[in-house]
Design an enzyme around this catalytic site. Structure first.
Site, PDB file in Angstrom:
ATOM      1  N   TYR A   1       0.864  -1.190   0.000  1.00 55.81           N
ATOM      2  CA  TYR A   1       0.000   0.000   0.000  1.00 55.81           C
ATOM      3  C   TYR A   1       0.889   1.225   0.000  1.00 55.81           C
ATOM      4  O   TYR A   1       1.802   1.350   0.824  1.00 55.81           O
ATOM      5  CB  TYR A   1      -0.916   0.006   1.232  1.00 55.81           C
TER       6      TYR A   1
ATOM      7  N   ASP B   1       9.408   2.897  -0.098  1.00 56.59           N
ATOM      8  CA  ASP B   1       8.315   3.563   0.595  1.00 56.59           C
ATOM      9  C   ASP B   1       8.459   3.231   2.075  1.00 56.59           C
ATOM     10  O   ASP B   1       8.038   2.166   2.541  1.00 56.59           O
ATOM     11  CB  ASP B   1       6.965   3.100   0.046  1.00 56.59           C
TER      12      ASP B   1
ATOM     13  N   LYS C   1       3.978   9.136   8.585  1.00 52.55           N
ATOM     14  CA  LYS C   1       3.626   8.555   9.881  1.00 52.55           C
ATOM     15  C   LYS C   1       4.543   9.039  11.024  1.00 52.55           C
ATOM     16  O   LYS C   1       4.385  10.155  11.477  1.00 52.55           O
ATOM     17  CB  LYS C   1       3.565   7.034   9.759  1.00 52.55           C
TER      18      LYS C   1
HETATM   19  C1  LIG Z   1       0.276   4.829   5.433  1.00 54.82           C
HETATM   20  C2  LIG Z   1       1.093   4.579   4.235  1.00 54.82           C
HETATM   21  C3  LIG Z   1       1.048   5.418   3.105  1.00 54.82           C
HETATM   22  C4  LIG Z   1       0.069   6.549   2.984  1.00 54.82           C
HETATM   23  O1  LIG Z   1       0.308   7.551   3.893  1.00 54.82           O
HETATM   24  P1  LIG Z   1      -0.895   8.574   4.273  1.00 54.82           P
HETATM   25  O2  LIG Z   1      -0.253   9.544   5.188  1.00 54.82           O
HETATM   26  O3  LIG Z   1      -1.964   7.735   4.894  1.00 54.82           O
HETATM   27  O4  LIG Z   1      -1.350   9.182   2.998  1.00 54.82           O
HETATM   28  C5  LIG Z   1       1.927   5.172   2.081  1.00 54.82           C
HETATM   29  N1  LIG Z   1       2.793   4.148   2.135  1.00 54.82           N
HETATM   30  C6  LIG Z   1       2.871   3.328   3.191  1.00 54.82           C
HETATM   31  C7  LIG Z   1       3.882   2.230   3.206  1.00 54.82           C
HETATM   32  C8  LIG Z   1       2.012   3.500   4.270  1.00 54.82           C
HETATM   33  O5  LIG Z   1       2.063   2.640   5.308  1.00 54.82           O
END
Ligand SMILES: *Cc1c(COP(=O)(O)O)cnc(C)c1O
Length: 431
Positions: A145, A240, A268
């Protein structure tokens, strides 16, 4: 025993005015059923809801709350910043200071742009690699994701997993055709895509530890092989680390596994609970962003003073001696003990963890290495466990495909209380 009379009222009221009563899908408990608690306040490792229930929180704002709720240094920093003005839309020295802190932690971030959400960071990363390489395709992994931008919503984990085919509707085929999906921890599936699309692949984007199909670490060869494939084919490697950054180590998964990506996305934990995210990496790539280059990206609230103040305060605390050793040790202790209780009680649960993140897989006893395995675990058993634990005042993520998180505030007291609840609940799961 949890009561939810007031939450029920609040939920019904919310549903009248917001889709599903929530502002982000997984909060709605769709995958486990029932009424989500409505949070009144939180402190340290604890959440307090509107019905007066108190929970030990293993969601931690989905990983953002790594210092625990209402962490004193973060609250102090935000308060002081607020008194000086909450947004300027003009540069501040604090943004530079924060970018320097990020670069010190992750040396691959030669140059950084701050933003407000992880989705923004990954969306920009995709645009940037296309603008830099002049190639159309990107490779992602099933169950990965990367936020909710169009080109990254195919075969995605987290809340997207609730949708048919784990893919959002409303996406153009024309967009989707340039997103190729490989299997996590499976280099052959990557090679097959390079075989058919050769030199048209701009980048591979990967969660270096998959955290949106519960917690799935990379096999030893996986990340080094991706680095090698990118180099062989002239593609860029995007880590990511929105979840793993400052979660598994101060330097993220790239430090833990000693791999240098070309670009990294963060979010995060870096904002200590405020909306703060970043895209960073090689200077020669990052300078393709406007105003220096032709790849556009902007944000009215980017580098927001409150968010940056919270970020600076957080990173300074996270840099303290032994922070990640302690976090990792506590997380390992929790999952080791859960595994032990599971074996004693003859409940099939497999636990995986890296740093301060963990996953519990019900109905299996073997390691989980990819999305199809993560999806094939026992959802009914998980759901029973989830609600039973919630009743005991332990708040795990309301889906078997979400990772769990510990914070600085999870001490032996909270972990022991959690294990006591597991000891009580597991015997009731036997069928
Ligand atoms: C949470 C998450 C996102 C998205 O971040 P948001 O601040 O919710 O838009 C992207 N990549 C990873 C790996 C994530 O865990």
């Amino acid at each position: 025993m949890r009561t939810d009379n007031y939450a029920r009222q609040q939920y019904n009221r919310a549903c009248q005015v917001m889709p599903g009563g929530v502002n982000s899908p997984v909060r709605a408990f769709q995958s486990v059923g029932g009424i989500p608690p409505f949070i009144q306040c939180a402190e340290g490792a604890y959440l307090l809801d509107s019905d007066g229930n108190r929970y030990i929180d293993y969601v931690g704002s989905w990983g953002a709350g790594i210092l625990g709720h209402a962490a004193e240094e973060v609250v102090t920093a935000i308060t002081a910043a607020a008194k000086k003005g909450v947004s300027f839309g003009a540069p501040t020295e604090h943004e530079t200071e924060f970018a320097e802190l990020l670069r010190t932690a992750l040396p691959s971030l030669q140059c950084v742009r701050l933003m407000s959400s992880g989705s923004e960071a990954t969306m920009t990363a995709v645009r940037l690699v296309r603008g830099y390489t002049h190639r159309p395709y990107i490779i992602k992994f099933a169950g990965g994701y990367h936020g909710h931008s169009d080109s990254l919503l195919a075969d995605a984990g987290s809340g997207v997993a609730q949708l048919a085919g784990s893919t959002s509707s409303g996406l153009l085929n024309e967009t989707q055709q340039y997103t190729l999906t490989a299997k996590y921890n499976d280099l052959n599936s990557v090679d097959a895509l390079y075989h058919t699309h050769g030199d048209q692949i701009a980048a591979i984007i990967v969660e270096p530890i998959a955290g949106n199909m519960s917690c799935v670490p990379p096999l030893p060869d996986f990340l080094p092989s991706l680095r090698k494939r990118c180099d062989q084919h002239g593609s860029l490697l995007i880590f990511d680390e929105v979840m793993t950054g400052f979660r598994v180590d101060y330097g993220g998964a790239q430090t833990l596994y000693d791999i240098t990506p070309d670009l990294t996305t963060l979010g995060k934990a870096i904002g200590g609970g405020l909306p703060l995210a970043a895209l960073g990496g090689r200077r020669d790539i990052m300078t393709h962003l406007a105003p220096l280059g032709q790849v556009y990206q902007a944000g009215t609230l980017s580098g927001n003073p409150l968010a940056v103040a919270a970020g600076i305060a957080s990173l300074k605390s996270l840099a303290s001696d032994g922070f990640y050793q302690r976090l990792t040790k506590n997380t390992q202790h929790l999952v080791n003990e859960i595994s032990h209780i599971a074996r004693t009680e003859n409940i099939p649960v497999h636990c995986q963890s890296v740093g301060g993140m963990f996953g519990l897989f019900f109905g299996v006893s073997e390691p989980i290495t990819n999305y199809s395995q993560a999806c094939a675990t026992d959802k009914t058993l998980f759901t029973t466990f989830f609600h039973a634990m919630l009743n005991e005042g332990i708040y795990f993520a309301p889906s078997p495909l979400e990772a769990g998180f510990l914070s600085r505030a999870h001490s032996a007291k909270e972990i022991d209380a959690t294990l006591a609840a597991v000891c009580k609940i597991f015997p009731t799961l036997r069928r």
